[in-house]
Design an enzyme around this catalytic site. Structure first.
Site, PDB file in Angstrom:
ATOM      1  N   HIS A  36      43.446  46.492  26.519  1.00 32.76           N
ATOM      2  CA  HIS A  36      43.878  47.871  26.271  1.00 32.76           C
ATOM      3  C   HIS A  36      45.128  48.158  27.104  1.00 32.76           C
ATOM      4  O   HIS A  36      45.666  47.249  27.768  1.00 32.76           O
ATOM      5  CB  HIS A  36      42.733  48.833  26.597  1.00 32.76           C
ATOM      6  CG  HIS A  36      42.127  48.628  27.951  1.00 32.76           C
ATOM      7  ND1 HIS A  36      42.814  48.852  29.125  1.00 32.76           N
ATOM      8  CD2 HIS A  36      40.895  48.169  28.333  1.00 32.76           C
ATOM      9  CE1 HIS A  36      42.040  48.583  30.164  1.00 32.76           C
ATOM     10  NE2 HIS A  36      40.864  48.148  29.714  1.00 32.76           N
ATOM     11  N   GLY A  38      45.567  49.515  29.898  1.00 32.53           N
ATOM     12  CA  GLY A  38      45.460  49.182  31.318  1.00 32.53           C
ATOM     13  C   GLY A  38      45.862  47.732  31.554  1.00 32.53           C
ATOM     14  O   GLY A  38      46.674  47.427  32.442  1.00 32.53           O
ATOM     15  N   HIS A  39      45.322  46.830  30.745  1.00 36.36           N
ATOM     16  CA  HIS A  39      45.722  45.415  30.846  1.00 36.36           C
ATOM     17  C   HIS A  39      47.216  45.259  30.557  1.00 36.36           C
ATOM     18  O   HIS A  39      47.915  44.487  31.209  1.00 36.36           O
ATOM     19  CB  HIS A  39      44.941  44.566  29.842  1.00 36.36           C
ATOM     20  CG  HIS A  39      43.459  44.577  30.013  1.00 36.36           C
ATOM     21  ND1 HIS A  39      42.605  45.163  29.094  1.00 36.36           N
ATOM     22  CD2 HIS A  39      42.655  44.085  30.981  1.00 36.36           C
ATOM     23  CE1 HIS A  39      41.354  45.005  29.485  1.00 36.36           C
ATOM     24  NE2 HIS A  39      41.349  44.361  30.635  1.00 36.36           N
ATOM     25  N   GLY A 150      44.263  45.367  38.706  1.00 31.81           N
ATOM     26  CA  GLY A 150      44.300  46.823  38.600  1.00 31.81           C
ATOM     27  C   GLY A 150      43.561  47.506  39.744  1.00 31.81           C
ATOM     28  O   GLY A 150      42.504  47.050  40.181  1.00 31.81           O
ATOM     29  N   ASP A 153      39.705  48.672  39.459  1.00 36.19           N
ATOM     30  CA  ASP A 153      38.595  47.966  40.109  1.00 36.19           C
ATOM     31  C   ASP A 153      39.001  47.773  41.579  1.00 36.19           C
ATOM     32  O   ASP A 153      39.376  46.675  41.993  1.00 36.19           O
ATOM     33  CB  ASP A 153      38.331  46.644  39.396  1.00 36.19           C
ATOM     34  CG  ASP A 153      37.991  46.865  37.933  1.00 36.19           C
ATOM     35  OD1 ASP A 153      36.841  47.212  37.648  1.00 36.19           O
ATOM     36  OD2 ASP A 153      38.892  46.745  37.080  1.00 36.19           O
ATOM     37  N   GLN A 156      37.286  45.260  43.867  1.00 33.06           N
ATOM     38  CA  GLN A 156      37.639  43.909  43.406  1.00 33.06           C
ATOM     39  C   GLN A 156      39.042  43.527  43.882  1.00 33.06           C
ATOM     40  O   GLN A 156      39.278  42.376  44.302  1.00 33.06           O
ATOM     41  CB  GLN A 156      37.572  43.869  41.877  1.00 33.06           C
ATOM     42  CG  GLN A 156      38.164  42.616  41.263  1.00 33.06           C
ATOM     43  CD  GLN A 156      37.977  42.588  39.767  1.00 33.06           C
ATOM     44  OE1 GLN A 156      36.895  42.271  39.295  1.00 33.06           O
ATOM     45  NE2 GLN A 156      39.001  42.923  39.010  1.00 33.06           N
TER      46      GLN A 156
END
Ligand code: AMP
Length: 285
Positions: A36, A38-39, A150, A153, A156
């Site tokens: 999407h 974001g990616h 991102g 996360d 992460q």
């Protein structure tokens, strides 16, 4: 430009060696697919800074617990290739599970202590070991590169940055801002699980973060008080069931008696069938 779909580790190593030999920096964008905006923002950042961009698509079984959504996780390789191509990606590496874990269960795992003890690390035991292990493998496969992750996360991002640092991977980890829908919902592949009513309820996570930020702007510094404000806003949405809200030191994820400097507000909640997470950075003078 076409995008090359590679399925094997050997092909990626050869392509990256060739690119580096030609003087190009590799930009790596690890994902689980169902891509999407974001990616796409990570791909755009990699494209702007690197001579060759590789996106990886791998739904990593190691980071899912038995009761989680591994088997239903959404997949759409054709759509992903089109998005990757539109954002200037040179290589999509989409290995199958046997390529990544040819001997079945791994005997070697990577575990990052302390910053995984709270938040999603506490709610999803073993999750970050799975993430750190697969990202270590991807770094070992990719070789020297810049790797884009991102802030969506956030924990992460801290885990991967610390892992690359501790284990001396020749990788610069780059954090990128969260991309949101118009109503504030952070984009996520898991948003596809939301029916119309749950979708309408899901921006409650962002409202909860905004309320925490407003409390800090108004001078509140106590994590207890900020978290109470956040949880009361989330409780106002009956379709959202809180897992956690947190106001913590952005670097260590610790919870001092009084917050100062860079603060991270984080929330996790179940909304219908989807477990959603979100976070926001705030400066507290
Ligand atoms: P995923 O496919 O969900 O594992 O995500 C792959 C990468 O994309 C991770 O580094 C995520 O943090 C990042 N990402 C996912 N959603 C967003 C978003 N809404 N904005 C920015 N980055 C994101």
């Amino acid at each position: 430009m076409t995008v090359r779909l590679l399925r094997t580790i050997a092909e990626v190593r050869a392509a990256h060696d060739e690119a580096r030999h030609a003087g190009r920096t590799i930009g790596l964008v690890p994902t689980m697919g169902y891509l999407h905006a974001g990616h796409a923002s990570l791909m755009d950042a990699a494209r702007a800074e690197c001579g060759s961009v590789t996106a990886t698509i791998f739904v990593n079984p190691l980071q899912f617990a038995a009761h989680e959504d591994l088997s239903t996780y959404p997949r759409d390789l054709e759509g992903d290739l089109a998005l990757a191509k539109a954002h200037g990606v040179d290589i999509v590496f989409a290995p199958d599970v046997e390529e990544m874990y040819p001997s079945g269960p791994v005997l070697t795992t990577v575990s990052v202590r302390e910053i995984t003890a709270t938040l999603d690390g506490a709610s999803r035991p073993g999750h970050f070991d799975g993430v750190a292990t697969v990202v270590a493998k991807l770094f070992a496969i990719a070789g020297a590169c810049r790797a884009y992750f991102g802030e969506k996360d956030y924990q992460q991002l801290l885990v991967v940055s610390r892992m690359a640092h501790d284990l001396s991977f020749p990788v610069t980890v780059v954090g990128c801002p969260t991309i949101r829908e118009a109503d504030g919902l952070a984009m996520s592949s898991r948003n596809v699980y939301l029916g119309p009513e749950d979708r309408a309820a899901a921006p409650a996570l962002k409202h909860c973060l905004d309320a925490g930020a407003a409390a800090i702007a108004a001078g509140e510094r106590s994590p207890d008080a900020i978290e109470a404000t956040m949880s009361s806003v989330l409780a106002g949405e009956p379709r959202a069931t809180m897992d956690y809200v947190a106001a913590v030191d952005a670097r260590t994820l610790e919870r001092p008696a009084s917050l100062r400097g860079e603060v991270r507000l984080l929330v996790a909640a179940q909304v219908g069938p989807a477990r959603l997470i979100d976070n926001l950075g705030v400066h507290a003078d």
